[in-house]
Design an enzyme around this catalytic site. Structure first.
Site, PDB file in Angstrom:
ATOM      1  N   ASP A 177       0.903  -1.196   0.104  1.00 44.68           N
ATOM      2  CA  ASP A 177      -0.027   0.065   0.122  1.00 44.68           C
ATOM      3  C   ASP A 177       0.707   1.094  -0.152  1.00 44.68           C
ATOM      4  O   ASP A 177       1.883   1.220   0.674  1.00 44.68           O
ATOM      5  CB  ASP A 177      -0.752  -0.261   1.133  1.00 44.68           C
ATOM      6  CG  ASP A 177      -2.043   0.945   1.261  1.00 44.68           C
ATOM      7  OD1 ASP A 177      -1.882   1.731   0.255  1.00 44.68           O
ATOM      8  OD2 ASP A 177      -2.613   1.235   2.230  1.00 44.68           O
ATOM      9  N   ASP A 210      -3.138   7.536  -3.880  1.00 47.59           N
ATOM     10  CA  ASP A 210      -4.378   8.322  -4.097  1.00 47.59           C
ATOM     11  C   ASP A 210      -4.645   9.210  -2.831  1.00 47.59           C
ATOM     12  O   ASP A 210      -4.248   9.244  -1.931  1.00 47.59           O
ATOM     13  CB  ASP A 210      -5.562   6.996  -4.093  1.00 47.59           C
ATOM     14  CG  ASP A 210      -5.640   6.067  -2.758  1.00 47.59           C
ATOM     15  OD1 ASP A 210      -4.594   6.005  -2.022  1.00 47.59           O
ATOM     16  OD2 ASP A 210      -6.751   5.971  -2.403  1.00 47.59           O
ATOM     17  N   ALA A 264     -10.878   3.819   1.886  1.00 45.29           N
ATOM     18  CA  ALA A 264     -11.461   5.076   3.016  1.00 45.29           C
ATOM     19  C   ALA A 264     -12.824   4.416   3.483  1.00 45.29           C
ATOM     20  O   ALA A 264     -13.768   5.473   3.806  1.00 45.29           O
ATOM     21  CB  ALA A 264     -11.500   6.260   2.540  1.00 45.29           C
TER      22      ALA A 264
END
Ligand SMILES: [Zn+2]
Length: 481
Positions: free
Chosen positions: A90, A125, A193
């Site tokens: 990630d 992102d 999220a």
């Protein structure tokens, strides 16, 4: 190099698939345990022996670590972590957002993830929290989109890139983010999220977020629900179409002395028994585990074992066509999960288009079962049947021999004409003693059939319990008990 995803079985919107990244392959639904190189409470090699095929780690932690950065750059991630399965990294954008500023560019993090030999890379992102104002969500999504385009331009269309789907709790924006990912050709798409929704038990909104994102994504994309680690919600999320989960819960919960079960979490200190089949629970009593010097590690091993077992159960349910029963069972463990399940049922018409299961058994498990797609599909099917001029609907009462045509009434489906008596789903369905809700759905089916057969004379044979109901609903019919 590219990430590919092959779907092998489906049930509701859940899938069993094969995810390939480079030479590595895992079966889905899959759980990728989160590994922090600094706190390897269960070493990845040990996880592999527990059945873990893939893990996820944070590229940002590696890039900031004096101890690990150089090792990862020279020896590669797989060697440093002692794990030869699939390793996803990630970018750490979520942590950066929560704990402080971003001091790395999109190109830098992707270049680093490539250099350390990660199998799936995540661009930088912007994770948008659920309750951000809409304008901010839109502008942050535009930045994310630019970075997704940039990632493909710099690293090539076959680079093993993931495309996070943002959009907070705005359904149209989640869908749009999904469409953009599909447009750019991304096949691996994490829904981002959503941790704050799960932490606050906002499962109703979580279900909406997943379904809306799925509406935009390509149906062949592998969908990763970022940060979903509690086994009680895997079945529901898989039924909505999620294929990959990642979790640090096994370790975080162990640190707090919390014992994970497939239906919830218990506090070890309050437990008198260890109700689990894993090696830790079978070789310790609750008292021994509480006092063990290795308590945290043992608890983490139990937590991970339970989590992995639930993933296997979800895969088995998809293969057998019993995912509905598993979702129903798990979602009764907590009122908020039940809320999520009810939302899922409300949105069933949208989900049902992904559903191709034809062999699924139907066990009636309460009023929620009336909303299953089998029931509405049956209602459409039964209304196409042509009845003769005189029909007996056998709704629990006697069946005199004078009727040439008899159709059994089986709620929540309704009438089962002779032609459909042996066919799935109504014929072989298991239903308990009737309740109001299921009879109401059955009546709906019977009305649909009779509406298409206006010339048929109908006689209904029932019991004293339902006589009034049938007389009221079918004033034209002869009703007797
Ligand atoms: Zn256990």
């Amino acid at each position: 190099m590219a990430v590919t995803f092959e779907i092998l079985h489906k049930d509701i919107a859940g899938r069993i698939g094969k995810l390939k990244a480079g030479e590595r392959q895992i079966k889905t639904p899959a759980l990728l345990p989160v590994v922090n190189p600094h706190l390897q409470i269960i070493p990845p090699a040990e996880m592999k022996k527990m059945g873990v095929e893939g893990i996820i780690t944070n590229a940002y932690i590696f890039s900031k670590s004096k101890e690990f950065r150089e090792q990862a750059e020279t020896r590669g991630l797989h060697d440093v972590l002692g794990f030869d399965g699939l390793i996803m990294t990630d970018s750490g954008s979520f942590q950066m957002m929560v704990y402080g500023g971003v001091d790395i560019t999109n190109e830098e993090t992707l270049g680093f993830q490539k250099k350390i030999g990660s199998d799936i890379w995540v661009p930088l992102d912007i994770p948008t929290l659920p309750d951000e104002p809409r304008e901010d969500v839109i502008s942050q999504m535009d930045i994310t989109w630019e970075r997704m385009k940039q990632a493909k331009e710099i690293f090539g269309k076959d680079a093993p890139l993931a495309c996070p789907v943002q959009g907070a709790v705005f359904g149209d924006l989640r869908k749009k983010a999904g469409e953009r990912a599909a447009e750019l050709g991304y096949t691996y798409c994490p829904i981002g999220a959503v941790v704050p929704l799960m932490e606050a038990y906002r499962y109703r909104e979580l279900v909406d977020v997943i379904i809306d994102a799925k509406k935009g994504l390509s149906p062949g994309a592998c969908v990763h629900l970022f940060g979903a680690g509690h086994p009680s919600m895997f079945a529901l999320a898989a039924a909505c179409g999620c294929d990959v989960f990642d979790s640090a819960a096994y370790a975080l919960y162990a640190k707090d002395g919390r014992y994970i079960t497939p239906s919830g979490t218990l506090h070890l200190d309050e437990m008198t028994e260890l109700p689990c089949a894993c090696p830790v629970c079978r070789s310790h009593t609750a008292e021994e585990l509480k006092k063990s010097p290795d308590r945290q590690k043992l608890l983490a091993q139990h937590n991970l074992a339970v989590t992995l077992a639930e993933i296997s159960r979800v895969r088995a349910a998809i293969a057998e066509g019993t995912l509905f029963e598993l979702v129903d069972e798990r979602c009764r463990a907590h009122p908020k999960l039940l809320d999520g399940y009810r939302r899922f049922l409300e949105r069933m018409p949208e989900i049902a288009k992904f559903d191709c299961s034809s062999k699924r058994r139907f066990f009636y498990r309460g009023s929620e079962s009336c909303l299953r797609p089998e029931v509405s599909r049956y209602h459409e099917m039964v209304s196409r049947i042509e009845l003769s001029s005189d029909v007996l609907i056998a709704a629990g009462g006697p069946v005199p021999s004078r009727f040439a045509e008899v159709a059994e009434f089986k709620p929540p489906f309704g009438p089962i004409p002779y032609e459909l008596a042996e066919t799935w789903p109504a014929g072989p369905a298991e239903v308990p003693t009737w309740d109001e809700e299921m009879v109401a759905y059955g009546i709906k089916g019977l009305k649909m059939l009779l509406a298409e057969n206006p010339k048929t004379h109908v006689t209904i044979s029932t019991t004293a319990r339902w006589e009034e109901t049938f007389r009221r609903e079918f004033p034209e019919a002869d009703v007797f008990i």
